[in-house]
Design an enzyme around this catalytic site. Structure first.
Site, PDB file in Angstrom:
ATOM      1  N   HIS A 148       1.063  -0.751   0.358  1.00 57.54           N
ATOM      2  CA  HIS A 148       0.271   0.066  -0.266  1.00 57.54           C
ATOM      3  C   HIS A 148       0.644   0.963   0.255  1.00 57.54           C
ATOM      4  O   HIS A 148       0.511   2.548   0.306  1.00 57.54           O
ATOM      5  CB  HIS A 148      -0.804  -0.025   1.165  1.00 57.54           C
ATOM      6  CG  HIS A 148      -2.124  -0.846   1.130  1.00 57.54           C
ATOM      7  ND1 HIS A 148      -3.042  -0.501   0.166  1.00 57.54           N
ATOM      8  CD2 HIS A 148      -2.016  -2.311   1.344  1.00 57.54           C
ATOM      9  CE1 HIS A 148      -3.915  -2.125   0.384  1.00 57.54           C
ATOM     10  NE2 HIS A 148      -3.284  -2.933   0.840  1.00 57.54           N
TER      11      HIS A 148
ATOM     12  N   ASP B  89      -7.703 -12.371  -2.500  1.00 60.55           N
ATOM     13  CA  ASP B  89      -8.095 -13.631  -3.560  1.00 60.55           C
ATOM     14  C   ASP B  89      -8.258 -14.607  -2.295  1.00 60.55           C
ATOM     15  O   ASP B  89      -7.171 -15.131  -2.157  1.00 60.55           O
ATOM     16  CB  ASP B  89      -6.797 -14.124  -4.592  1.00 60.55           C
ATOM     17  CG  ASP B  89      -6.384 -12.693  -5.358  1.00 60.55           C
ATOM     18  OD1 ASP B  89      -7.488 -13.133  -6.409  1.00 60.55           O
ATOM     19  OD2 ASP B  89      -5.617 -11.998  -5.178  1.00 60.55           O
TER      20      ASP B  89
ATOM     21  N   HIS C 148      -0.195 -14.847   8.322  1.00 61.74           N
ATOM     22  CA  HIS C 148       0.649 -13.587   7.546  1.00 61.74           C
ATOM     23  C   HIS C 148       2.036 -13.409   8.118  1.00 61.74           C
ATOM     24  O   HIS C 148       2.617 -14.304   8.796  1.00 61.74           O
ATOM     25  CB  HIS C 148      -0.537 -12.771   7.782  1.00 61.74           C
ATOM     26  CG  HIS C 148      -1.362 -12.732   7.307  1.00 61.74           C
ATOM     27  ND1 HIS C 148      -2.888 -13.587   7.197  1.00 61.74           N
ATOM     28  CD2 HIS C 148      -1.959 -12.142   6.488  1.00 61.74           C
ATOM     29  CE1 HIS C 148      -3.039 -12.905   7.143  1.00 61.74           C
ATOM     30  NE2 HIS C 148      -3.155 -12.044   5.915  1.00 61.74           N
TER      31      HIS C 148
END
Length: 399
Positions: free
Chosen positions: A17, A361, A106
């Site tokens: 980002h 996704d 993650h």
């Protein structure tokens, strides 16, 4: 490290980002025709928002060449490519619970352990957004390989969750009849006829799409496999002992986010085969195809021998033998799912529940196809340049 390659070297930069993602390519040969339009098609295949079963993040992924070219040709100097992040939404990660809890599976916790600081939004450098740079650089490498050697690289989705394209998913890909029949017909255009999944079989592709859609609606995810074929790679590529060609391919492919497995040729199934079956007999072909006889050699010899089978996956002793290089890649299910999941606080003071947010996704393999192709191209391009330097040394000794 954020660099890959010895001679054809790429260095990527940028976060998920941040303002942009970029890559510097070093030692691309001069005078190669190169404009943005050469790179954009592969970026379009990778970009988000392609269908209802991919992330809805709306990025055009438009590439700009900032240096290293003039009048549409490379100069031999470093090439800088950038792609802006137009639909960045760091506010999706502004929930204070994310500051308290690492997201399951993650890189939040491991990045904090390594650097003492982590990106405040998304996955930072561990995000698949970083792969834009790989695809851009890989497209440049592939254009040079294609023009110089006629190299073709094509990847496709071979499984999604429990749904497999091939007859015997547990057997060696190198001896699967359905794969052997399919392989000679595959091109990228053919693979892209089966969007959005990119599995080259209409019925199985539809089942895969339905399976991903079902999991998306259930706020869940699934993994899958991508199979890649490299045709017309010169023989003699690979650097014994530690930089064998399959080792550098594995290095490249395993560096892709979400990859958890790599096998080449017969892969794990080869461990159950007899040597009398697994050995690839050599033979002298009567004639070479028109494509093989017409393509440029670029200064490296073409192989005079072929093998009747290809359990080795085009590589023997860590060195390419002129046969197609075939490998398969396993991708895990995306870790971000819109379900409550238990986790623990960063400071170790307790546990809690975290619901991940953002746009992601439900299955990465359809968009991973050009990423796998890119890393294969970067690996082969670097190996070719290393072999060129060795050939030059040999020719000087013979003079």
């Amino acid at each position: 490290m954020s660099s890959f390659g010895h001679i054809f070297k790429v260095t990527t930069a940028g976060e998920s980002h941040g303002k942009s993602v970029s890559v510097i390519i070093e030692n691309c040969p001069p005078n190669l025709p190169l404009v943005e339009e050469d790179i954009q098609p592969q970026l379009n295949r990778r970009r988000p928002g392609q269908s209802s079963i991919t992330t809805p993040r709306d990025e055009k992924d438009r590439v700009t060449i900032h240096s290293g070219t003039e009048h549409g040709r490379t100069l031999g100097t470093p090439i800088l490519l950038t792609v802006p992040n137009e639909d960045q939404r760091p506010k999706d990660y502004g929930d204070k619970t994310i500051d308290l809890f690492p997201r399951p599976s993650h890189a939040d916790w491991t990045y904090l352990e390594k650097y003492g600081i982590k990106a405040s939004s998304g996955g930072g450098r561990s995000s698949a957004r970083e792969t834009i740079a790989r695809v851009a650089a890989g497209t440049v490498a592939e254009k040079w390989l294609r023009q110089t050697y006629g190299v073709e690289i094509v990847a496709f989705v071979s499984s999604v969750g429990p749904i497999n394209l091939f007859d015997s998913p547990a057997d060696a890909l190198s001896s699967d009849p359905s794969f052997l029949a399919l392989e000679p017909t595959l091109t990228r255009d053919r693979v892209d006829e089966f969007l959005p999944v990119r599995c080259p079989h209409p019925d199985i592709c539809r089942k895969m799409e339905d399976h991903v859609a079902e999991l998306r609606d259930a706020h869940d995810s699934t993994g899958g496999t991508v199979t890649c074929i490299i045709r017309n790679a010169p023989s003699g590529l690979g650097e014994p002992c530690f930089d064998k060609l399959e080792a550098t391919l594995a290095h490249a492919i395993m560096s892709i986010p979400a990859v958890k497995g790599f096998e080449i040729g017969s892969g794990f199934a080869g461990a159950a085969m007899k040597g009398s079956v697994h050995n690839d007999p050599f033979f002298v072909p009567d004639t070479l195809s028109a494509e093989e006889t017409s393509r440029l050699t670029g200064g490296l010899p073409k192989s005079k021998l072929k093998t009747r089978t290809n359990h080795s996956g085009g590589i023997q002793g860590g060195i390419s033998n002129g046969m197609p290089i075939v490998f398969r890649v396993a991708f895990k299910p995306p870790a971000t799912i819109s379900q409550d999941q238990t986790t623990a606080k960063y400071d170790g003071t307790g546990e809690g529940v975290l619901a991940a947010k953002g746009r992601h996704d439900p299955c990465v393999v359809p968009r991973a196809v050009p990423i796998v192709e890119a890393m294969a191209a970067l690996t082969v391009a670097d190996a070719v340049m290393l072999q060129h330097s060795r050939q030059m040394g040999r020719s000087m000794q013979q003079q």
